[in-house]
Design a protein around this motif. Structure first.
Motif, PDB file in Angstrom:
ATOM      1  N   THR A  90       0.066  -4.520 -13.671  1.00 24.96           N
ATOM      2  CA  THR A  90       0.145  -6.162 -13.940  1.00 24.96           C
ATOM      3  C   THR A  90      -1.254  -6.522 -14.703  1.00 24.96           C
ATOM      4  O   THR A  90      -0.961  -7.367 -15.733  1.00 24.96           O
ATOM      5  CB  THR A  90       0.359  -6.696 -12.788  1.00 24.96           C
ATOM      6  N   ALA A  91      -2.430  -6.093 -14.143  1.00 23.78           N
ATOM      7  CA  ALA A  91      -3.573  -6.831 -14.624  1.00 23.78           C
ATOM      8  C   ALA A  91      -3.553  -6.248 -16.206  1.00 23.78           C
ATOM      9  O   ALA A  91      -4.101  -7.139 -16.956  1.00 23.78           O
ATOM     10  CB  ALA A  91      -4.649  -6.593 -13.933  1.00 23.78           C
ATOM     11  N   LEU A  92      -3.201  -5.009 -16.076  1.00 23.12           N
ATOM     12  CA  LEU A  92      -3.553  -4.276 -17.389  1.00 23.12           C
ATOM     13  C   LEU A  92      -2.782  -5.133 -18.714  1.00 23.12           C
ATOM     14  O   LEU A  92      -2.851  -5.275 -19.745  1.00 23.12           O
ATOM     15  CB  LEU A  92      -3.408  -2.921 -17.505  1.00 23.12           C
ATOM     16  N   PHE A  93      -1.560  -5.431 -18.328  1.00 23.81           N
ATOM     17  CA  PHE A  93      -0.758  -6.076 -19.389  1.00 23.81           C
ATOM     18  C   PHE A  93      -1.103  -7.694 -19.314  1.00 23.81           C
ATOM     19  O   PHE A  93      -1.135  -8.019 -20.740  1.00 23.81           O
ATOM     20  CB  PHE A  93       0.821  -6.304 -18.578  1.00 23.81           C
ATOM     21  N   VAL A  94      -1.701  -8.308 -18.360  1.00 21.12           N
ATOM     22  CA  VAL A  94      -2.247  -9.586 -18.854  1.00 21.12           C
ATOM     23  C   VAL A  94      -3.374  -9.299 -19.605  1.00 21.12           C
ATOM     24  O   VAL A  94      -3.605 -10.300 -20.576  1.00 21.12           O
ATOM     25  CB  VAL A  94      -2.773 -10.261 -17.501  1.00 21.12           C
TER      26      VAL A  94
END
Length: 434
Positions: free
Chosen positions: A188-192
């Protein structure tokens, strides 16, 4: 004809049936049944069919399937996805790319009750894509973010992928759920982060939203609170040792139903539709379990997994090289097969090899789910891309595929991190169960 030759013939027949649009469950069942018939005769084949059918669907652990499916269907029908999206937007919407980031966070939150990538992409996409288009986001970023964010439904517990993996490998579902939390947060953090980079490179594709006051942020909690409470109680209860995964599924389904009824989110007609959808989806998943339960013993009889392991060892690539070769094969398969088919067909073949190479089976469950997630946004199949295209009908398919490309590389980076640092997946289950 040797056992291995019969096994390869059955696998070829399996893929031929899939190409003819035979449901994966029936294709596996037929390949396993007739393959066993060719190996051992009709009586053992019929015995395998009857005993495995009963034993597989009567397993206590399978109760999680209809209960988690029910929980996700109620959350969808009650419209709680809007509350999650509004909550995420109130905190990050004022930044460039904030709406896209809110879509990713909304997908992550909804994944914690849906367990399905398609359901997550559809539910959040219907809310997020029109909003991003209204605020001037590029179609490429808007559709790519939702298609990629939807894949989180296959990784963040309660994941259908983990449930099937646990059934196919007889590994602990609780450990798998715990193993998926940190990688889910990391992805999720990498997508953001990917969205932030895109917004930095091309500011016009991701305009900033209006500032939101602290009072509005706190007020947005109201719409998302029921869903957040269910996630914290059910998934948190597993980690705390209060619930088993089966008990957590029952508690979660009950709580979300109570919240929806108290909030008058569901009427009788909508509730009936929820139950019907739950029965249909559960029946489909149970049939897949039956097909896999018949196909897996047949594969063991053919010694194909053992021969595959010996072949990989003979290549001299080492454990890491063999793993990379397996993951590359998964990526190629993801171009042509849907996620469920990949999981239930390949795990009986690959899992014994993984054990022989000395890898942790829980860790590999996370790895397998992520690489299968990558197939969900890889052309030409890319099921999530087709789902998003159905929502944004005026957006060309090529635009959606270009939109998911940066997120595909983010997933590949996450996969590499998990290969280099297995404790990212194993820390929580090891701290909980050991």
């Amino acid at each position: 004809m040797t056992a291995s030759a019969i096994g390869l013939l059955a696998i070829a027949g399996l893929f031929a049936m899939l190409a003819l649009r035979v449901p994966v469950a029936m294709a596996m069942l037929a390949a396993g049944f007739f393959g066993t018939w060719m190996l051992n005769g009709p009586r053992p084949a019929v015995a395998l069919l009857t005993t495995e059918t009963f034993s597989s669907v009567s397993a206590y652990a399978l109760i999680v399937i209809p209960l988690f499916v029910l929980m996700g269907n109620i959350a969808t029908a009650a419209g709680y996805s809007r509350g999650l999206y509004d909550l995420a937007y109130s905190w990050v919407g004022r930044y460039r790319g904030g709406l896209a980031s809110a879509s990713i966070l909304g997908c992550a939150g909804f994944s914690a009750v849906s367990g399905s990538s398609v359901a997550t992409a559809v539910t959040i996409g219907k809310v997020a894509i029109p909003e991003m288009q209204r605020f001037g986001y590029s179609n490429r970023l808007a559709t790519g973010a939702v298609a990629a964010g939807g894949t989180l439904g296959y990784l963040i517990p309660p994941s259908t992928g983990f449930v099937l993996y646990a059934i196919l490998t007889e590994e602990s579902l609780g450990r798998l759920f715990m193993a998926g939390i940190v990688p889910g947060v990391l992805l999720t953090a990498l997508f953001v982060l990917t969205i932030m980079i895109i917004a930095r490179i091309d500011p016009e594709s991701a305009p900033a939203g209006r500032p939101v006051s602290m009072a509005e942020r706190l007020a947005s909690l109201t719409g998302a609170l029921p869903l957040l409470a269910v996630v914290v109680i059910s998934i948190g209860g597993i980690y705390a040792g209060v619930f088993t995964p089966v008990e957590a599924s029952g508690v979660g389904a009950f709580l979300i139903l109570v919240f929806a009824l108290i909030g008058r989110k569901l009427n009788a007609a909508r509730l009936r539709g929820v139950f019907l959808d739950t029965v249909k989806t559960s029946a489909m998943l149970y049939l897949i379990v039956i097909g896999a339960a018949i196909f897996s013993p047949f594969l063991a009889m053919t010694q194909i997994p053992q021969n595959l392991g010996d072949w990989l060892v003979g290549l001299g690539l080492g454990a890491l090289g063999s793993l990379i070769l397996i993951l590359l094969a998964y990526i190629v398969l993801g171009m042509f097969m849907d996620a469920l088919s990949m999981l239930v067909i390949t795990i009986p073949i690959v899992f014994p090899v993984i054990l022989e190479l000395g890898y942790d089976p829980i860790w590999f469950g996370v790895i397998a789910v992520i690489v299968i997630e990558m197939g969900m946004i890889t052309p030409p199949v890319g099921i999530n891309v087709f789902v998003v295209k159905a929502i944004a009908q005026k957006v060309p398919m090529a635009t959606v595929f270009r939109g998911v490309l940066p997120f595909w590389f983010a997933m590949a980076f996450c996969l590499a991190l998990l290969v280099m640092f297995p404790q990212l997946a194993l820390f929580l289950p090891n701290s909980m169960f050991d």
